[in-house]
Design an enzyme around this catalytic site. Structure first.
Site, PDB file in Angstrom:
ATOM      1  N   HIS A 130      52.618  48.244  49.377  1.00 62.21           N
ATOM      2  CA  HIS A 130      52.123  46.939  48.912  1.00 62.21           C
ATOM      3  C   HIS A 130      51.309  47.109  47.633  1.00 62.21           C
ATOM      4  CE1 HIS A 130      50.078  42.938  49.310  1.00 62.21           C
ATOM      5  NE2 HIS A 130      49.079  43.619  48.772  1.00 62.21           N
ATOM      6  N   GLU A 131      50.426  48.111  47.602  1.00 64.18           N
ATOM      7  CA  GLU A 131      49.605  48.329  46.418  1.00 64.18           C
ATOM      8  C   GLU A 131      50.450  48.753  45.222  1.00 64.18           C
ATOM      9  OE1 GLU A 131      46.725  47.233  46.410  1.00 64.18           O
ATOM     10  OE2 GLU A 131      46.611  46.930  48.570  1.00 64.18           O
ATOM     11  N   HIS A 134      51.963  45.778  43.591  1.00 65.27           N
ATOM     12  CA  HIS A 134      51.059  45.139  42.630  1.00 65.27           C
ATOM     13  C   HIS A 134      51.120  45.851  41.283  1.00 65.27           C
ATOM     14  CE1 HIS A 134      49.123  41.994  44.854  1.00 65.27           C
ATOM     15  NE2 HIS A 134      48.647  42.787  45.780  1.00 65.27           N
ATOM     16  N   GLU A 201      50.253  37.890  46.636  1.00 71.49           N
ATOM     17  CA  GLU A 201      50.186  38.706  47.842  1.00 71.49           C
ATOM     18  C   GLU A 201      51.510  38.660  48.603  1.00 71.49           C
ATOM     19  OE1 GLU A 201      47.798  40.808  48.737  1.00 71.49           O
ATOM     20  OE2 GLU A 201      46.833  40.290  46.847  1.00 71.49           O
TER      21      GLU A 201
END
Length: 318
Positions: A130-131, A134, A201
């Site tokens: 997930h990071e 980003h 998100e």
């Protein structure tokens, strides 16, 4: 598109900073604030990531000092065709993580010791994917620059009472202007929360699930993190609330609703979206856990272990 959003956001934050300066010191205060904002924009572009990492007392690790964690990030970065980011650990019992950096070539990811201790390797992989999403989506520049400017605006508001409100400061609104500045500045973090679209998100969740290979790993991690975050105080985040939007789950206590000023979407909504994605991908038992205190959604199934997506290559996490 992200470059345009970044420019618009920086311009808006600069205008807010300048407006607070006007309320404190009139025209002269506005001119000084504008010069400070311009200098901070330049400084934060190059150094905001270092400042955020320092705020949270992050320490860099490598393959020798944190072999499993580092190997997971390295494998995920390779799967996402990203340069290897710098890897950090934050000494904090609250399970959480964030990414920072102005571009993929200068990115860093950080996980708390609480996250590394409480989550399985598969769940850690989901979070770090997930990071990295980003980073790949170039959200990190907006996040880090905004955190720095919002903190500066809040600090300027805290000084409003001592710096303004008299004729010598050429403040046309007098003490009323100072009061307005003192009231507006604490809401800077809320303005940041509105400016940073929460759809980022959802987008990072989806791309992260594609990178790690199983949406249910991230879904399971989100449920665990949300449950523990509400019961564990992150003192560095409480001291620097403008950085809250950078974390995978809101690190500040007391915020559980998907409201107007929320930095994050509702956790259960994210879990349900990942469960639906798992079904689309053909994952075995497409069920995701239920966040603490949440009503089970159509893909909820507490206690079910996430299965591996057929046809997906396994990484070092399983």
């Amino acid at each position: 598109m992200n470059a345009t959003k970044t420019a618009m956001l920086i311009a808006g934050m600069t205008a807010l900073f300048t407006g607070v300066g006007f309320l404190i010191g009139g025209g002269r205060g506005m001119a000084i604030a504008f010069c400070i904002a311009a200098a901070m924009n330049l400084f934060s572009y190059w150094n905001a990531d270092k400042m955020v990492l320092r705020m949270h007392h992050a320490r860099e690790v490598d393959a020798r000092t944190a072999p499993e964690y580092y190997r997971i990030v390295s494998e995920l970065a390779a799967r996402a065709n990203l340069p290897m980011p710098r890897v950090y650990v934050v000494e904090n019992d609250q399970p959480n993580a964030f990414a920072t950096g102005r571009n993929p070539e200068n990115a860093a990811v950080a996980a708390t010791t609480g996250l590394l201790q409480r989550l399985t390797p598969q769940e850690v992989a989901g979070v770090m994917a997930h990071e990295l999403a980003h980073v790949q989506n170039r959200d990190t520049l907006i996040m880090t620059v905004t955190a720095t400017l919002a903190g500066a605006i809040s600090m300027l508001g805290n000084f409003a009472f001592f710096l303004g409100g008299n004729r010598e400061n050429n403040n046309p609104l007098g003490f009323i202007g100072v009061l307005v500045a003192m009231i507006v500045a604490p809401f800077a973090a809320m303005i940041v929360q509105m400016a940073i679209s929460r759809t980022r998100e959802y987008s990072a969740d989806r791309r992260g699930a594609e990178i790690c290979g199983n949406p249910l790993w991230l879904a399971s991690a989100l449920a665990k993190i949300a449950d523990a975050a509400g019961r564990t105080v992150n003192y560095d985040a409480e001291r620097n609330p403008a950085t809250a939007h950078m974390f995978i789950i809101n690190p500040l206590n007391g915020q559980r609703m998907d409201g107007l000023f929320s930095t994050h979407p509702d956790t259960q909504n994210r879990i349900d979206a990942l469960g639906a994605m798992a079904a689309e991908m053909g994952a075995v038992q497409p069920r995701a856990p239920v966040a603490a205190g949440a009503r089970p959604g159509p893909w909820s199934g507490a206690g079910r272990a996430p299965g591996r997506v057929p046809g997906r290559r396994k990484g070092p996490w399983g």
